[in-house]
Scaffold this motif. Structure first.
Motif, PDB file in Angstrom:
ATOM      1  N   THR A  87       0.864  -1.173   0.000  1.00 60.50           N
ATOM      2  CA  THR A  87       0.000   0.000   0.000  1.00 60.50           C
ATOM      3  C   THR A  87       0.907   1.230   0.000  1.00 60.50           C
ATOM      4  O   THR A  87       2.095   1.132   0.326  1.00 60.50           O
ATOM      5  CB  THR A  87      -0.903   0.033   1.238  1.00 60.50           C
ATOM      6  OG1 THR A  87      -0.091   0.239   2.391  1.00 60.50           O
ATOM      7  CG2 THR A  87      -1.731  -1.241   1.372  1.00 60.50           C
ATOM      8  N   PRO A  88       0.379   2.403  -0.327  1.00 56.84           N
ATOM      9  CA  PRO A  88       1.216   3.610  -0.276  1.00 56.84           C
ATOM     10  C   PRO A  88       1.813   3.853   1.108  1.00 56.84           C
ATOM     11  O   PRO A  88       2.993   4.228   1.215  1.00 56.84           O
ATOM     12  CB  PRO A  88       0.257   4.730  -0.685  1.00 56.84           C
ATOM     13  CG  PRO A  88      -0.744   4.040  -1.564  1.00 56.84           C
ATOM     14  CD  PRO A  88      -0.937   2.679  -0.935  1.00 56.84           C
ATOM     15  N   ASP A  89       1.043   3.637   2.171  1.00 55.49           N
ATOM     16  CA  ASP A  89       1.572   3.838   3.521  1.00 55.49           C
ATOM     17  C   ASP A  89       2.685   2.839   3.836  1.00 55.49           C
ATOM     18  O   ASP A  89       3.698   3.200   4.435  1.00 55.49           O
ATOM     19  CB  ASP A  89       0.463   3.736   4.571  1.00 55.49           C
ATOM     20  CG  ASP A  89      -0.482   4.926   4.523  1.00 55.49           C
ATOM     21  OD1 ASP A  89      -0.100   5.993   3.991  1.00 55.49           O
ATOM     22  OD2 ASP A  89      -1.625   4.785   5.008  1.00 55.49           O
ATOM     23  N   GLU A  90       2.513   1.582   3.443  1.00 56.53           N
ATOM     24  CA  GLU A  90       3.554   0.580   3.662  1.00 56.53           C
ATOM     25  C   GLU A  90       4.825   0.944   2.902  1.00 56.53           C
ATOM     26  O   GLU A  90       5.938   0.794   3.416  1.00 56.53           O
ATOM     27  CB  GLU A  90       3.072  -0.802   3.218  1.00 56.53           C
ATOM     28  CG  GLU A  90       1.992  -1.383   4.088  1.00 56.53           C
ATOM     29  CD  GLU A  90       1.317  -2.596   3.488  1.00 56.53           C
ATOM     30  OE1 GLU A  90       0.668  -3.331   4.258  1.00 56.53           O
ATOM     31  OE2 GLU A  90       1.414  -2.816   2.254  1.00 56.53           O
ATOM     32  N   PHE A  91       4.654   1.429   1.680  1.00 57.03           N
ATOM     33  CA  PHE A  91       5.814   1.829   0.880  1.00 57.03           C
ATOM     34  C   PHE A  91       6.548   2.991   1.545  1.00 57.03           C
ATOM     35  O   PHE A  91       7.777   2.978   1.642  1.00 57.03           O
ATOM     36  CB  PHE A  91       5.381   2.204  -0.539  1.00 57.03           C
ATOM     37  CG  PHE A  91       6.506   2.651  -1.419  1.00 57.03           C
ATOM     38  CD1 PHE A  91       7.431   1.741  -1.905  1.00 57.03           C
ATOM     39  CD2 PHE A  91       6.643   3.984  -1.765  1.00 57.03           C
ATOM     40  CE1 PHE A  91       8.479   2.148  -2.716  1.00 57.03           C
ATOM     41  CE2 PHE A  91       7.675   4.399  -2.579  1.00 57.03           C
ATOM     42  CZ  PHE A  91       8.600   3.479  -3.055  1.00 57.03           C
ATOM     43  N   ASP A  92       5.805   3.982   2.016  1.00 56.02           N
ATOM     44  CA  ASP A  92       6.430   5.133   2.675  1.00 56.02           C
ATOM     45  C   ASP A  92       7.213   4.702   3.914  1.00 56.02           C
ATOM     46  O   ASP A  92       8.317   5.193   4.154  1.00 56.02           O
ATOM     47  CB  ASP A  92       5.385   6.180   3.060  1.00 56.02           C
ATOM     48  CG  ASP A  92       4.858   6.934   1.845  1.00 56.02           C
ATOM     49  OD1 ASP A  92       5.518   6.915   0.783  1.00 56.02           O
ATOM     50  OD2 ASP A  92       3.775   7.541   1.957  1.00 56.02           O
ATOM     51  N   ARG A  93       6.652   3.787   4.690  1.00 57.66           N
ATOM     52  CA  ARG A  93       7.367   3.291   5.877  1.00 57.66           C
ATOM     53  C   ARG A  93       8.590   2.469   5.467  1.00 57.66           C
ATOM     54  O   ARG A  93       9.669   2.608   6.045  1.00 57.66           O
ATOM     55  CB  ARG A  93       6.444   2.450   6.752  1.00 57.66           C
ATOM     56  CG  ARG A  93       5.473   3.267   7.574  1.00 57.66           C
ATOM     57  CD  ARG A  93       4.780   2.436   8.639  1.00 57.66           C
ATOM     58  NE  ARG A  93       4.081   1.270   8.139  1.00 57.66           N
ATOM     59  CZ  ARG A  93       2.827   1.265   7.677  1.00 57.66           C
ATOM     60  NH1 ARG A  93       2.129   2.389   7.660  1.00 57.66           N
ATOM     61  NH2 ARG A  93       2.271   0.154   7.248  1.00 57.66           N
ATOM     62  N   ALA A  94       8.444   1.616   4.465  1.00 61.46           N
ATOM     63  CA  ALA A  94       9.522   0.722   4.050  1.00 61.46           C
ATOM     64  C   ALA A  94      10.708   1.480   3.458  1.00 61.46           C
ATOM     65  O   ALA A  94      11.860   1.098   3.681  1.00 61.46           O
ATOM     66  CB  ALA A  94       9.000  -0.297   3.038  1.00 61.46           C
ATOM     67  N   ARG A  95      10.439   2.556   2.761  1.00 60.88           N
ATOM     68  CA  ARG A  95      11.532   3.267   2.093  1.00 60.88           C
ATOM     69  C   ARG A  95      12.497   3.923   3.063  1.00 60.88           C
ATOM     70  O   ARG A  95      13.630   4.223   2.703  1.00 60.88           O
ATOM     71  CB  ARG A  95      10.977   4.266   1.089  1.00 60.88           C
ATOM     72  CG  ARG A  95      10.200   5.395   1.739  1.00 60.88           C
ATOM     73  CD  ARG A  95       9.375   6.203   0.807  1.00 60.88           C
ATOM     74  NE  ARG A  95      10.162   6.846  -0.211  1.00 60.88           N
ATOM     75  CZ  ARG A  95       9.675   7.565  -1.186  1.00 60.88           C
ATOM     76  NH1 ARG A  95       8.378   7.726  -1.292  1.00 60.88           N
ATOM     77  NH2 ARG A  95      10.445   8.130  -2.060  1.00 60.88           N
ATOM     78  N   SER A  96      12.079   4.107   4.306  1.00 60.87           N
ATOM     79  CA  SER A  96      12.981   4.726   5.279  1.00 60.87           C
ATOM     80  C   SER A  96      13.461   3.727   6.328  1.00 60.87           C
ATOM     81  O   SER A  96      14.115   4.125   7.284  1.00 60.87           O
ATOM     82  CB  SER A  96      12.288   5.906   5.966  1.00 60.87           C
ATOM     83  OG  SER A  96      11.139   5.447   6.652  1.00 60.87           O
TER      84      SER A  96
END
Length: 120
Positions: A87-96
């Motif tokens: 999901t977009p939120d999971e991606f945002d968390r994963a990228r950092s």
């Protein structure tokens, strides 16, 4: 085959697949990583993709990939694929974080012509 910003050749079928995902499941980003993104793919190499879509919200990790490969094969693709569906939120968390997604981001190639990227 189309060329990416880095000058690497990206198979046209991958761009068509990404655009199909954008239309069918509202994919916001489709990122190629691995040997194809680095330019070192062998003829039998698989495609490694990160797919970001709100469509995956409320869907278990194991079920997110269901049907996506069929779209690729229906378009004429014939290679194996490894898919990371977020999901977009999971991606945002994963990228950092300290994880596979963060590790491969520097090598990724965006497959959508106009990705829907959330402003920071």
């Amino acid at each position: 085959m189309a060329r990416s910003r880095a000058g690497r050749t990206v198979p046209t079928i991958l761009r068509r697949f990404a655009e199909s995902l954008q239309h069918r499941i509202g994919a916001e980003r489709v990122l190629l990583f691995g040997s194809h993104a680095r330019g070192g793919a062998a003829p039998d190499s698989d495609f490694d993709l990160i797919i970001v879509s709100r469509h995956f919200e409320g869907v278990s990790q194991r079920e997110r990939e269901i049907g996506l490969r069929d779209i690729f094969y229906d378009l004429g693709g014939n290679a194996p694929m490894d898919l990371i569906c977020l999901t977009p939120d999971e991606f945002d968390r994963a990228r950092s974080g300290i994880n596979l997604v963060a590790a491969v981001l520097p090598e990724t190639i965006e497959l959508l012509p106009h990705p829907r990227v959330k402003a920071s």
